[in-house]
Write a protein that holds these residues in place. Structure first.
Motif, PDB file in Angstrom:
ATOM      1  N   LYS A 191     -30.521 -66.063 -63.150  1.00  0.00           N
ATOM      2  CA  LYS A 191     -28.932 -66.465 -63.264  1.00  0.00           C
ATOM      3  C   LYS A 191     -28.095 -66.916 -61.469  1.00  0.00           C
ATOM      4  CE  LYS A 191     -28.261 -62.141 -63.708  1.00  0.00           C
ATOM      5  NZ  LYS A 191     -29.243 -61.529 -63.834  1.00  0.00           N
ATOM      6  N   LYS A 192     -27.077 -67.459 -61.132  1.00  0.00           N
ATOM      7  CA  LYS A 192     -27.102 -68.389 -59.974  1.00  0.00           C
ATOM      8  C   LYS A 192     -27.242 -66.927 -59.260  1.00  0.00           C
ATOM      9  CE  LYS A 192     -23.568 -70.642 -57.873  1.00  0.00           C
ATOM     10  NZ  LYS A 192     -22.244 -71.723 -57.600  1.00  0.00           N
ATOM     11  N   SER A 193     -26.375 -65.791 -59.333  1.00  0.00           N
ATOM     12  CA  SER A 193     -26.692 -64.753 -58.270  1.00  0.00           C
ATOM     13  C   SER A 193     -28.244 -65.014 -57.530  1.00  0.00           C
ATOM     14  CB  SER A 193     -26.084 -63.912 -58.800  1.00  0.00           C
ATOM     15  OG  SER A 193     -26.772 -63.361 -60.118  1.00  0.00           O
ATOM     16  N   ASP A 194     -29.146 -65.227 -58.387  1.00  0.00           N
ATOM     17  CA  ASP A 194     -30.154 -64.092 -58.048  1.00  0.00           C
ATOM     18  C   ASP A 194     -30.263 -65.252 -57.049  1.00  0.00           C
ATOM     19  OD1 ASP A 194     -30.939 -62.952 -59.817  1.00  0.00           O
ATOM     20  OD2 ASP A 194     -31.437 -64.298 -61.145  1.00  0.00           O
ATOM     21  N   PHE A 195     -30.157 -66.477 -56.720  1.00  0.00           N
ATOM     22  CA  PHE A 195     -30.499 -67.774 -55.800  1.00  0.00           C
ATOM     23  C   PHE A 195     -29.277 -67.786 -54.405  1.00  0.00           C
ATOM     24  CE2 PHE A 195     -32.230 -68.920 -60.066  1.00  0.00           C
ATOM     25  CZ  PHE A 195     -33.314 -69.560 -59.785  1.00  0.00           C
ATOM     26  N   GLN A 196     -28.579 -66.667 -54.683  1.00  0.00           N
ATOM     27  CA  GLN A 196     -28.071 -66.629 -53.770  1.00  0.00           C
ATOM     28  C   GLN A 196     -28.375 -65.633 -52.576  1.00  0.00           C
ATOM     29  OE1 GLN A 196     -24.219 -65.416 -55.534  1.00  0.00           O
ATOM     30  NE2 GLN A 196     -23.740 -68.278 -56.162  1.00  0.00           N
ATOM     31  N   VAL A 197     -28.037 -65.535 -51.439  1.00  0.00           N
ATOM     32  CA  VAL A 197     -28.762 -64.296 -49.963  1.00  0.00           C
ATOM     33  C   VAL A 197     -28.264 -62.631 -50.756  1.00  0.00           C
ATOM     34  CG1 VAL A 197     -26.385 -65.271 -48.560  1.00  0.00           C
ATOM     35  CG2 VAL A 197     -29.467 -64.017 -47.483  1.00  0.00           C
ATOM     36  N   ASN A 198     -29.252 -62.087 -50.313  1.00  0.00           N
ATOM     37  CA  ASN A 198     -28.677 -61.078 -50.421  1.00  0.00           C
ATOM     38  C   ASN A 198     -28.347 -60.381 -49.068  1.00  0.00           C
ATOM     39  OD1 ASN A 198     -28.103 -58.368 -51.504  1.00  0.00           O
ATOM     40  ND2 ASN A 198     -29.671 -58.054 -52.499  1.00  0.00           N
ATOM     41  N   LEU A 199     -28.280 -60.147 -48.468  1.00  0.00           N
ATOM     42  CA  LEU A 199     -28.733 -59.236 -47.207  1.00  0.00           C
ATOM     43  C   LEU A 199     -27.630 -57.751 -47.358  1.00  0.00           C
ATOM     44  CD1 LEU A 199     -27.602 -62.499 -44.188  1.00  0.00           C
ATOM     45  CD2 LEU A 199     -29.847 -61.602 -44.820  1.00  0.00           C
ATOM     46  N   SER A 200     -27.163 -57.477 -48.059  1.00  0.00           N
ATOM     47  CA  SER A 200     -27.041 -55.830 -48.367  1.00  0.00           C
ATOM     48  C   SER A 200     -28.150 -54.737 -47.944  1.00  0.00           C
ATOM     49  CB  SER A 200     -26.346 -55.977 -49.483  1.00  0.00           C
ATOM     50  OG  SER A 200     -27.065 -55.908 -50.291  1.00  0.00           O
ATOM     51  N   ASN A 201     -28.543 -54.790 -48.588  1.00  0.00           N
ATOM     52  CA  ASN A 201     -30.309 -53.885 -48.655  1.00  0.00           C
ATOM     53  C   ASN A 201     -31.139 -54.809 -47.912  1.00  0.00           C
ATOM     54  OD1 ASN A 201     -28.859 -52.173 -50.327  1.00  0.00           O
ATOM     55  ND2 ASN A 201     -29.488 -53.942 -51.865  1.00  0.00           N
ATOM     56  N   ALA A 202     -30.992 -55.528 -47.033  1.00  0.00           N
ATOM     57  CA  ALA A 202     -32.052 -55.940 -45.501  1.00  0.00           C
ATOM     58  C   ALA A 202     -32.875 -55.711 -45.916  1.00  0.00           C
ATOM     59  CB  ALA A 202     -32.145 -57.494 -45.504  1.00  0.00           C
ATOM     60  N   SER A 203     -34.592 -54.593 -45.411  1.00  0.00           N
ATOM     61  CA  SER A 203     -34.507 -54.440 -44.007  1.00  0.00           C
ATOM     62  C   SER A 203     -33.770 -54.351 -42.689  1.00  0.00           C
ATOM     63  CB  SER A 203     -36.273 -54.089 -43.319  1.00  0.00           C
ATOM     64  OG  SER A 203     -36.402 -53.733 -42.415  1.00  0.00           O
ATOM     65  N   ARG A 204     -33.484 -53.433 -41.417  1.00  0.00           N
ATOM     66  CA  ARG A 204     -33.171 -53.771 -40.268  1.00  0.00           C
ATOM     67  C   ARG A 204     -34.507 -54.406 -38.764  1.00  0.00           C
ATOM     68  NH1 ARG A 204     -28.771 -56.720 -40.919  1.00  0.00           N
ATOM     69  NH2 ARG A 204     -27.315 -55.304 -42.170  1.00  0.00           N
ATOM     70  N   THR A 205     -35.619 -54.534 -39.384  1.00  0.00           N
ATOM     71  CA  THR A 205     -36.145 -54.262 -38.696  1.00  0.00           C
ATOM     72  C   THR A 205     -36.442 -56.024 -38.145  1.00  0.00           C
ATOM     73  OG1 THR A 205     -38.338 -55.086 -40.578  1.00  0.00           O
ATOM     74  CG2 THR A 205     -37.844 -52.847 -39.051  1.00  0.00           C
ATOM     75  N   GLN A 206     -36.686 -56.210 -36.409  1.00  0.00           N
ATOM     76  CA  GLN A 206     -35.917 -57.942 -36.271  1.00  0.00           C
ATOM     77  C   GLN A 206     -37.410 -57.526 -35.260  1.00  0.00           C
ATOM     78  OE1 GLN A 206     -34.284 -60.237 -37.385  1.00  0.00           O
ATOM     79  NE2 GLN A 206     -33.150 -58.924 -38.543  1.00  0.00           N
TER      80      GLN A 206
END
Length: 216
Positions: A191-206
């Protein structure tokens, strides 16, 4: 003087080292030298990108993507990214290097699974994006080699860093930008939503830097 660094004869030496050496440090250094010399838009950078292709060096660098040493893999990825600025190189890298680039991404069914660092994963993702921009055939190759599954997993799994998620999302957005691929992708269940950035659950290790250098 320093002009010796970017003579055609030196390019041949680098390629010879890439093909003949078994020492990871030499392979890393040779690929890194090529990465640096091909960076940017300076005149000799353009010449070296062309010379690498004419001297059959692209395949030697692409082969390093399967190396056991992560440092070698990262250096090869960076070199290919800069080499892909040349449009003919981009076509060839898209045909021959996309499968090995995808194999280095986390996730999927490969055994044993690769456990590469954030910096290396981001480098590989950025190289993939450089190769598929304005290169529909490479984007098709990415889809054929199960690259979409791995990219969506990075984007949505919640256990990857923000840098990795952003880099994966950039590739996904580039893929979705090809209207010719949307119907085939939708038929496969994406779906189109699969190709959009999803940072809500991203790990914060940088990592140390929030940017990616075009040279080592």
């Amino acid at each position: 003087g320093y002009e010796l660094l970017f003579q055609p004869e030196v390019v041949r030496i680098y390629i010879s080292l890439l093909k003949e050496s078994k020492t990871p440090a030499i392979l890393e250094a040779s690929a890194g030298a090529i990465q640096n010399l091909c960076a940017g838009s300076w005149t000799y950078g353009r010449c070296i990108r062309s010379a690498l292709r004419q001297e059959k060096g692209l395949s030697a660098i692409a082969d390093l993507l399967t190396h056991d040493s992560e440092r070698v893999v990262k250096a090869a990825s960076g070199a290919l990214r800069n080499l892909a600025v040349d449009l003919r190189n981009k076509e060839l890298i898209g045909k021959h290097a996309i499968p090995n680039l995808v194999k280095n991404l986390p996730g999927g069914q490969q055994t044993p699974a690769k456990n590469l660092s954030e910096d290396t994963v981001v480098s590989i993702l950025n190289t993939i994006n450089e190769v598929i921009v304005d290169n529909l055939e490479a984007a098709k190759k990415l889809r054929e080699t199960q690259g979409i599954e791995k990219l969506v997993l990075i984007n949505k799994s919640g256990n990857r860093s923000e840098r990795e998620v952003r880099a994966a999302a950039l590739v996904l957005q580039t893929v979705w930008g090809y209207k010719e691929l949307r119907k085939p992708l939708e038929k496969e269940g994406w779906k189109k939503s699969d190709f959009q950035v999803n940072l809500s659950n991203a790990s914060r290790t940088q990592g140390g830097n929030s940017f990616d250098d075009s040279t080592l």
